[in-house]
Design an enzyme around this catalytic site. Structure first.
Site, PDB file in Angstrom:
ATOM      1  N   HIS A  33      38.846  34.432  45.189  1.00  0.00           N
ATOM      2  CA  HIS A  33      39.026  35.888  45.071  1.00  0.00           C
ATOM      3  C   HIS A  33      38.079  36.567  46.055  1.00  0.00           C
ATOM      4  O   HIS A  33      36.871  36.279  46.045  1.00  0.00           O
ATOM      5  CB  HIS A  33      38.710  36.352  43.655  1.00  0.00           C
ATOM      6  CG  HIS A  33      39.612  35.746  42.623  1.00  0.00           C
ATOM      7  ND1 HIS A  33      40.789  36.332  42.228  1.00  0.00           N
ATOM      8  CD2 HIS A  33      39.511  34.595  41.914  1.00  0.00           C
ATOM      9  CE1 HIS A  33      41.381  35.576  41.313  1.00  0.00           C
ATOM     10  NE2 HIS A  33      40.625  34.510  41.094  1.00  0.00           N
ATOM     11  N   GLY A 189      43.125  38.306  36.459  1.00  0.00           N
ATOM     12  CA  GLY A 189      42.511  39.242  35.519  1.00  0.00           C
ATOM     13  C   GLY A 189      42.201  38.591  34.187  1.00  0.00           C
ATOM     14  O   GLY A 189      42.565  37.437  33.930  1.00  0.00           O
ATOM     15  N   GLU A 223      44.196  30.181  30.655  1.00  0.00           N
ATOM     16  CA  GLU A 223      42.749  30.368  30.848  1.00  0.00           C
ATOM     17  C   GLU A 223      42.022  30.544  29.523  1.00  0.00           C
ATOM     18  O   GLU A 223      40.801  30.600  29.479  1.00  0.00           O
ATOM     19  CB  GLU A 223      42.492  31.595  31.727  1.00  0.00           C
ATOM     20  CG  GLU A 223      42.306  31.263  33.178  1.00  0.00           C
ATOM     21  CD  GLU A 223      41.664  32.410  33.938  1.00  0.00           C
ATOM     22  OE1 GLU A 223      40.467  32.332  34.215  1.00  0.00           O
ATOM     23  OE2 GLU A 223      42.374  33.396  34.242  1.00  0.00           O
TER      24      GLU A 223
HETATM   25  C1  LIG Z   1      37.101  33.317  36.314  1.00  0.00           C
HETATM   26  N1  LIG Z   1      38.438  33.291  36.619  1.00  0.00           N
HETATM   27  C2  LIG Z   1      39.237  34.348  36.910  1.00  0.00           C
HETATM   28  N2  LIG Z   1      40.340  34.500  36.150  1.00  0.00           N
HETATM   29  C3  LIG Z   1      41.169  35.555  36.355  1.00  0.00           C
HETATM   30  N3  LIG Z   1      40.967  36.485  37.296  1.00  0.00           N
HETATM   31  C4  LIG Z   1      39.878  36.375  38.063  1.00  0.00           C
HETATM   32  C5  LIG Z   1      38.964  35.299  37.931  1.00  0.00           C
HETATM   33  N4  LIG Z   1      38.002  35.457  38.843  1.00  0.00           N
HETATM   34  C6  LIG Z   1      38.297  36.597  39.543  1.00  0.00           C
HETATM   35  N5  LIG Z   1      39.417  37.156  39.064  1.00  0.00           N
HETATM   36  C7  LIG Z   1      40.079  38.397  39.498  1.00  0.00           C
HETATM   37  O1  LIG Z   1      39.678  38.705  40.824  1.00  0.00           O
HETATM   38  C8  LIG Z   1      39.167  40.038  40.905  1.00  0.00           C
HETATM   39  C9  LIG Z   1      38.077  40.126  41.948  1.00  0.00           C
HETATM   40  O2  LIG Z   1      38.602  39.939  43.237  1.00  0.00           O
HETATM   41  P1  LIG Z   1      39.463  41.040  44.015  1.00  0.00           P
HETATM   42  O3  LIG Z   1      38.899  42.396  43.686  1.00  0.00           O
HETATM   43  O4  LIG Z   1      40.888  40.890  43.557  1.00  0.00           O
HETATM   44  O5  LIG Z   1      39.278  40.684  45.464  1.00  0.00           O
HETATM   45  C10 LIG Z   1      38.658  40.308  39.493  1.00  0.00           C
HETATM   46  O6  LIG Z   1      38.607  41.693  39.237  1.00  0.00           O
HETATM   47  C11 LIG Z   1      39.665  39.571  38.615  1.00  0.00           C
HETATM   48  O7  LIG Z   1      40.799  40.366  38.356  1.00  0.00           O
HETATM   49 ZN   LIG Z   2      40.784  32.842  39.817  1.00  0.00          ZN
END
Ligand SMILES: CNc1ncnc2c1ncn2[C@@H]1O[C@H](COP(=O)(O)O)[C@@H](O)[C@H]1O
Ligand SMILES: [Zn+2]
Length: 356
Positions: A33, A189, A223
């Site tokens: 991410h 998310g 998850e």
């Molecule tokens: C731990 N596992 C996870 N599971 C689900 N969603 C996750 C995550 N880790 C990160 N994000 C998702 O990625 C966003 C941040 O990057 P971006 O702003 O999109 O670049 C978070 O706000 C969340 O929605």
């Molecule tokens: Zn992820």
């Protein structure tokens, strides 16, 4: 680092030689991410400039170490800290470039970055400009990289907490940018906030992206416990890849094995967010044993302080893999990627196959 030295995540089970091998190994990152992968020093620097003053405690609190009491849902608050300061096109471009520089220094030759397009109204940035700023970061890295390029593609994320209209918008944007570096769509998310919406909301949106522009689809799945029904529906639809899959019932796990749907497995993320009890108990072992298509990934290197080479070293030591097996894993990860055939594909393949 000493073989049994300590770090943010406790005693290291791998040797210096294993880590060194994994650093040099050309690798593929399929689940990162963007805002969860921002360079820690950049986050601190940006925080110092805000009205919160010189305090770096908020920035420091994004790192989750062993013993941290935050659970998966509480952990999502850390992304708010990053979103608070990474604002505007210039910064988005910079953090994207830095993420790729760090990956390249860690031996990553190809990366699929994913991000949720957002408006930054205070600085006049709309979602189209958000995507263009990130694509610009990918392009700048490619142009400026001195010590090897990390070729990259972009996946647009749909956050489970958002209404379906936002998902539809994101699909439209992904279609629009599908020949300019966007290769796929993701569902992400906090699973506690938005489950039970697969059939009604998410499936039609992803289906449209797939049909209209050939976009690939990856989904954060299972998850948390109790998501079997959603998992069954997802598998029946047929995503191109699934992330995490921590809480599968034996029946769903078998169905996933039979489907051969590739999985993105993030060991430290799952252990530190307490979805999985320990490295040795991680389902990576079972997927490996089955010869299931998989990619070892980082998820959020800013939060879990574990770059891809370290995730490979952890897998290597925990599951007793030799160098040949780890090399195969890195090459197999590429097989599961969303990169289209062509010049970049051939370049990545050549680098993965080059003798180390
Ligand atoms: C731990 N596992 C996870 N599971 C689900 N969603 C996750 C995550 N880790 C990160 N994000 C998702 O990625 C966003 C941040 O990057 P971006 O702003 O999109 O670049 C978070 O706000 C969340 O929605
Ligand atoms: Zn992820």
């Amino acid at each position: 680092m000493a073989p049994n030295g300590t770090s943010a995540v406790g005693a290291q089970p791998y040797t210096e030689e294993q880590l060194d091998f994994c650093r040099r190994l050309p690798k593929v990152e399929r689940h990162a991410h963007l805002n969860g992968s921002v360079r820690q020093s950049t986050l601190q620097e940006l925080y110092k400039k805000t009205s919160e003053g010189t305090s770096t405690s908020s920035a420091a609190s994004v790192a989750i170490a062993k013993g941290d009491t935050r659970n998966l849902s509480e952990m999502f608050a850390v992304f708010g800290v990053v979103h608070h300061v990474v604002r505007g096109a210039e910064l988005l471009t910079r953090v994207t470039r830095e993420v790729l520089e760090d990956m390249s220094a860690d031996g990553v030759v190809y990366a699929e970055l994913r991000t949720t397009p957002r408006e930054h109204q205070d600085v006049g940035l709309d979602k189209r400009a958000y995507i263009e700023a990130v694509l610009q970061g990918i392009e700048e890295h490619r142009r400026l990289a001195k010590d090897g390029v990390c070729i990259a593609r972009l996946i647009l994320s749909i956050d489970r907490k958002d209404p379906v209209t936002v998902a539809e918008d994101t699909v439209n944007l992904a279609i629009e940018y599908s020949n300019r570096g966007v290769v796929g769509l993701d569902l992400c998310g906090d699973p506690a906030l938005g489950w039970g919406r697969w059939r009604q909301d998410w499936e039609p949106a992803f289906e449209r992206g797939r049909k209209q522009a050939g976009l690939k689809v990856t989904l954060h799945a299972a998850e948390m416990a109790g998501m079997d029904e959603e998992m069954a529906d997802m598998l029946a639809w047929g995503p191109d890849s699934l992330g995490h899959v921590c809480f599968l019932s034996p029946g769903e796990e078998l169905r996933l094995f039979e489907s051969r749907t590739p999985v993105e497995l993030c060991l430290s993320s799952n252990v530190l967010s307490k979805s999985v009890e320990s490295y040795s108990a991680h389902h990576f072992g079972r997927f490996l044993e089955r010869g299931h298509p998989l990619a070892i990934c980082t998820d959020d290197v800013l939060v879990f302080s574990s770059p891809l080479s370290r995730e490979y070293a952890l897998a290597m030591s925990t599951f007793g893999l030799d160098e040949a097996k780890v090399t195969d894993l890195a090459r197999d990860a590429f097989e599961t990627s969303f990169l289209e055939k062509g010049r970049d594909y051939n370049e990545v393949l050549a680098r993965l196959r080059a003798p180390s």
